[in-house]
Design a protein around this motif. Structure first.
Motif, PDB file in Angstrom:
ATOM      1  N   LEU A  75       0.833  -1.204   0.000  1.00 50.36           N
ATOM      2  CA  LEU A  75       0.000   0.000   0.000  1.00 50.36           C
ATOM      3  C   LEU A  75       0.872   1.261   0.000  1.00 50.36           C
ATOM      4  O   LEU A  75       0.600   2.222  -0.734  1.00 50.36           O
ATOM      5  N   VAL A  76       1.918   1.254   0.825  1.00 53.47           N
ATOM      6  CA  VAL A  76       2.829   2.399   0.874  1.00 53.47           C
ATOM      7  C   VAL A  76       3.520   2.588  -0.474  1.00 53.47           C
ATOM      8  O   VAL A  76       3.676   3.715  -0.957  1.00 53.47           O
ATOM      9  N   GLN A  77       3.935   1.480  -1.091  1.00 52.89           N
ATOM     10  CA  GLN A  77       4.579   1.571  -2.397  1.00 52.89           C
ATOM     11  C   GLN A  77       3.626   2.132  -3.454  1.00 52.89           C
ATOM     12  O   GLN A  77       4.032   2.891  -4.329  1.00 52.89           O
ATOM     13  N   PHE A  78       2.351   1.764  -3.360  1.00 49.93           N
ATOM     14  CA  PHE A  78       1.368   2.277  -4.308  1.00 49.93           C
ATOM     15  C   PHE A  78       1.233   3.791  -4.189  1.00 49.93           C
ATOM     16  O   PHE A  78       1.262   4.514  -5.184  1.00 49.93           O
ATOM     17  N   PHE A  79       1.087   4.266  -2.938  1.00 52.42           N
ATOM     18  CA  PHE A  79       0.950   5.712  -2.739  1.00 52.42           C
ATOM     19  C   PHE A  79       2.254   6.445  -3.056  1.00 52.42           C
ATOM     20  O   PHE A  79       2.232   7.600  -3.493  1.00 52.42           O
ATOM     21  N   THR A  80       3.385   5.785  -2.835  1.00 49.82           N
ATOM     22  CA  THR A  80       4.661   6.377  -3.233  1.00 49.82           C
ATOM     23  C   THR A  80       4.725   6.541  -4.743  1.00 49.82           C
ATOM     24  O   THR A  80       5.196   7.562  -5.260  1.00 49.82           O
ATOM     25  N   GLY A  81       4.230   5.522  -5.463  1.00 53.02           N
ATOM     26  CA  GLY A  81       4.178   5.620  -6.918  1.00 53.02           C
ATOM     27  C   GLY A  81       3.275   6.747  -7.387  1.00 53.02           C
ATOM     28  O   GLY A  81       3.616   7.482  -8.323  1.00 53.02           O
ATOM     29  N   CYS A  82       2.124   6.913  -6.712  1.00 51.70           N
ATOM     30  CA  CYS A  82       1.219   8.014  -7.058  1.00 51.70           C
ATOM     31  C   CYS A  82       1.881   9.358  -6.816  1.00 51.70           C
ATOM     32  O   CYS A  82       1.761  10.288  -7.631  1.00 51.70           O
ATOM     33  N   SER A  83       2.581   9.477  -5.693  1.00 58.80           N
ATOM     34  CA  SER A  83       3.264  10.724  -5.371  1.00 58.80           C
ATOM     35  C   SER A  83       4.370  11.021  -6.376  1.00 58.80           C
ATOM     36  O   SER A  83       4.533  12.162  -6.831  1.00 58.80           O
ATOM     37  N   ALA A  84       5.134   9.977  -6.730  1.00 58.25           N
ATOM     38  CA  ALA A  84       6.206  10.157  -7.710  1.00 58.25           C
ATOM     39  C   ALA A  84       5.644  10.527  -9.076  1.00 58.25           C
ATOM     40  O   ALA A  84       6.203  11.372  -9.790  1.00 58.25           O
ATOM     41  N   MET A  85       4.523   9.907  -9.443  1.00 55.96           N
ATOM     42  CA  MET A  85       3.890  10.221 -10.721  1.00 55.96           C
ATOM     43  C   MET A  85       3.431  11.668 -10.753  1.00 55.96           C
ATOM     44  O   MET A  85       3.586  12.365 -11.771  1.00 55.96           O
ATOM     45  N   LEU A  86       2.892  12.147  -9.647  1.00 53.80           N
ATOM     46  CA  LEU A  86       2.457  13.539  -9.559  1.00 53.80           C
ATOM     47  C   LEU A  86       3.639  14.482  -9.716  1.00 53.80           C
ATOM     48  O   LEU A  86       3.578  15.459 -10.475  1.00 53.80           O
ATOM     49  N   ALA A  87       4.728  14.196  -8.996  1.00 51.99           N
ATOM     50  CA  ALA A  87       5.907  15.057  -9.074  1.00 51.99           C
ATOM     51  C   ALA A  87       6.519  15.026 -10.472  1.00 51.99           C
ATOM     52  O   ALA A  87       6.915  16.072 -11.018  1.00 51.99           O
ATOM     53  N   ASP A  88       6.617  13.824 -11.067  1.00 51.32           N
ATOM     54  CA  ASP A  88       7.190  13.702 -12.409  1.00 51.32           C
ATOM     55  C   ASP A  88       6.350  14.446 -13.438  1.00 51.32           C
ATOM     56  O   ASP A  88       6.888  15.107 -14.338  1.00 51.32           O
ATOM     57  N   THR A  89       5.037  14.335 -13.306  1.00 53.21           N
ATOM     58  CA  THR A  89       4.144  15.027 -14.234  1.00 53.21           C
ATOM     59  C   THR A  89       4.299  16.535 -14.110  1.00 53.21           C
ATOM     60  O   THR A  89       4.355  17.255 -15.111  1.00 53.21           O
ATOM     61  N   ARG A  90       4.381  16.999 -12.881  1.00 52.98           N
ATOM     62  CA  ARG A  90       4.528  18.444 -12.650  1.00 52.98           C
ATOM     63  C   ARG A  90       5.854  18.941 -13.223  1.00 52.98           C
ATOM     64  O   ARG A  90       5.914  20.034 -13.806  1.00 52.98           O
ATOM     65  N   MET A  91       6.921  18.177 -13.057  1.00 51.91           N
ATOM     66  CA  MET A  91       8.216  18.588 -13.598  1.00 51.91           C
ATOM     67  C   MET A  91       8.223  18.533 -15.120  1.00 51.91           C
ATOM     68  O   MET A  91       8.794  19.411 -15.782  1.00 51.91           O
ATOM     69  N   ALA A  92       7.590  17.492 -15.678  1.00 52.23           N
ATOM     70  CA  ALA A  92       7.518  17.386 -17.134  1.00 52.23           C
ATOM     71  C   ALA A  92       6.784  18.585 -17.718  1.00 52.23           C
ATOM     72  O   ALA A  92       7.227  19.173 -18.727  1.00 52.23           O
ATOM     73  N   TYR A  93       5.674  18.976 -17.089  1.00 49.15           N
ATOM     74  CA  TYR A  93       4.932  20.137 -17.571  1.00 49.15           C
ATOM     75  C   TYR A  93       5.762  21.415 -17.424  1.00 49.15           C
ATOM     76  O   TYR A  93       5.780  22.267 -18.321  1.00 49.15           O
ATOM     77  N   ALA A  94       6.455  21.553 -16.289  1.00 46.33           N
ATOM     78  CA  ALA A  94       7.239  22.759 -16.047  1.00 46.33           C
ATOM     79  C   ALA A  94       8.361  22.899 -17.081  1.00 46.33           C
ATOM     80  O   ALA A  94       8.586  23.985 -17.624  1.00 46.33           O
ATOM     81  N   PHE A  95       9.061  21.809 -17.376  1.00 49.34           N
ATOM     82  CA  PHE A  95      10.138  21.864 -18.368  1.00 49.34           C
ATOM     83  C   PHE A  95       9.582  22.120 -19.764  1.00 49.34           C
ATOM     84  O   PHE A  95      10.176  22.870 -20.553  1.00 49.34           O
ATOM     85  N   ALA A  96       8.446  21.495 -20.077  1.00 51.59           N
ATOM     86  CA  ALA A  96       7.832  21.729 -21.388  1.00 51.59           C
ATOM     87  C   ALA A  96       7.336  23.167 -21.501  1.00 51.59           C
ATOM     88  O   ALA A  96       7.469  23.811 -22.547  1.00 51.59           O
ATOM     89  N   ARG A  97       6.758  23.693 -20.438  1.00 52.51           N
ATOM     90  CA  ARG A  97       6.288  25.079 -20.425  1.00 52.51           C
ATOM     91  C   ARG A  97       7.434  26.056 -20.662  1.00 52.51           C
ATOM     92  O   ARG A  97       7.286  27.085 -21.329  1.00 52.51           O
ATOM     93  N   ASP A  98       8.623  25.716 -20.118  1.00 54.63           N
ATOM     94  CA  ASP A  98       9.794  26.577 -20.262  1.00 54.63           C
ATOM     95  C   ASP A  98      10.585  26.294 -21.532  1.00 54.63           C
ATOM     96  O   ASP A  98      11.694  26.789 -21.703  1.00 54.63           O
ATOM     97  N   ASP A  99      10.014  25.440 -22.412  1.00 56.13           N
ATOM     98  CA  ASP A  99      10.611  25.154 -23.720  1.00 56.13           C
ATOM     99  C   ASP A  99      11.937  24.399 -23.609  1.00 56.13           C
ATOM    100  O   ASP A  99      12.860  24.618 -24.396  1.00 56.13           O
ATOM    101  N   ALA A 100      12.031  23.495 -22.648  1.00 50.37           N
ATOM    102  CA  ALA A 100      13.257  22.719 -22.463  1.00 50.37           C
ATOM    103  C   ALA A 100      13.122  21.280 -22.931  1.00 50.37           C
ATOM    104  O   ALA A 100      14.093  20.527 -22.903  1.00 50.37           O
TER     105      ALA A 100
END
Length: 267
Positions: A75-100
């Motif tokens: 269960l902890v690993q599942f929520f860790t994966g969700c948290s990591a997915m959220l952070a990765d998505t946010r970073m991917a959007y931020a880098f794409a927004r900044d044209d990187a």
């Protein structure tokens, strides 16, 4: 993600400090507990489950207790994966927004219905799924990919610290409201020394003698990532990427700050 936090200049660093402190204390307690439960070290390593930690739980709590404890691990690993997915998505959007990113305009597109970067979300989901599917064809390859995560994450932390030290006499830095004061330099140098040491250790093969089967190929994955990133930087990103563009976004997006008196009038 701190861009979306109210008073991020203070709350961001405070959250990081608290996370490090809590994780360190809880992690130390967990390590001590597991060490006390190592009643049969050789038997645990030769566990038919293939997972040493699962065997420790089974030895300590029996079949029922061990299964219940292992359920919480899953269960902890599942929520860790969700948290990591959220952070990765946010970073991917931020880098794409900044044209990187390659094809930044597509990945940074915000869905008109959900008002979320759906394309960036699917980029992370599909890429993560593909990496996991690699394990079906080659265990050594997927293990090498997973082994790079810890040193890559640690090195990403000290990259910013190292840049701050190298360019402190060339660039004018504006300190925020939350600083380490006189402890900044010693803590920075200590962080760089520790991460450099532990990253080298994490690239070592786990056992000897070293063979093609037990070799730690994480260094090869690191080399590929580094080569790809530098190539993309020199090919196009260095001509377009100028850093975070949050200031421009804040100017064009209407404020919904609860501290703003107009906010309560609109509500």
């Amino acid at each position: 993600m701190s861009e979306e936090t109210h008073d991020a200049a203070i709350r961001g660093p405070v959250a990081i400090r608290a996370a490090v402190l809590v994780s360190g204390i809880v992690g130390w307690m967990l390590t001590i507990t597991l060490c006390f439960c190592l009643t049969d070290f050789d038997g645990i390593l030769a566990s038919p489950t293939g997972l040493a930690s699962a065997q420790i739980f089974l030895n300590a709590g029996g079949r029922v207790g061990g299964t219940i404890m292992w359920f919480w691990v899953i269960l902890v690993q599942f929520f860790t994966g969700c948290s990591a997915m959220l952070a990765d998505t946010r970073m991917a959007y931020a880098f794409a927004r900044d044209d990187a990113f390659p094809f930044s305009k597509f990945w940074s597109k915000v869905n008109s219905y959900t008002h979320t970067p759906v394309n960036a979300v699917w980029l992370v989901v599909l890429f993560s799924s593909i990496l996991n599917l690699v394990g079906i064809g080659s265990t050594e390859t997927v293990v090498a990919i997973f082994n790079i995560t810890a040193p890559a994450l640690d090195l990403s932390y000290i990259a910013v610290i190292l840049a701050r030290i190298v360019y402190q006499n060339r660039v004018q830095f504006m300190e925020g409201p939350y600083t380490l004061g006189k402890w900044a330099k010693p803590i920075n140098f200590l962080s760089i020394a520790w991460v450099s040491f532990i990253s080298i250790v994490l690239f070592f093969p786990p056992i000897q003698p070293i063979t093609a089967a037990n070799m730690n190929y994480a260094v090869c994955v690191a080399g590929f990532i580094g080569l790809f990133s530098l190539s993309w930087w020199w090919i196009g990103a260095r001509k377009k990427y100028t850093g975070p563009r949050t200031k421009t976004l804040l100017q064009i997006i209407a404020s919904e700050d609860p501290d703003d008196q107009d906010f309560y009038q609109r509500v």
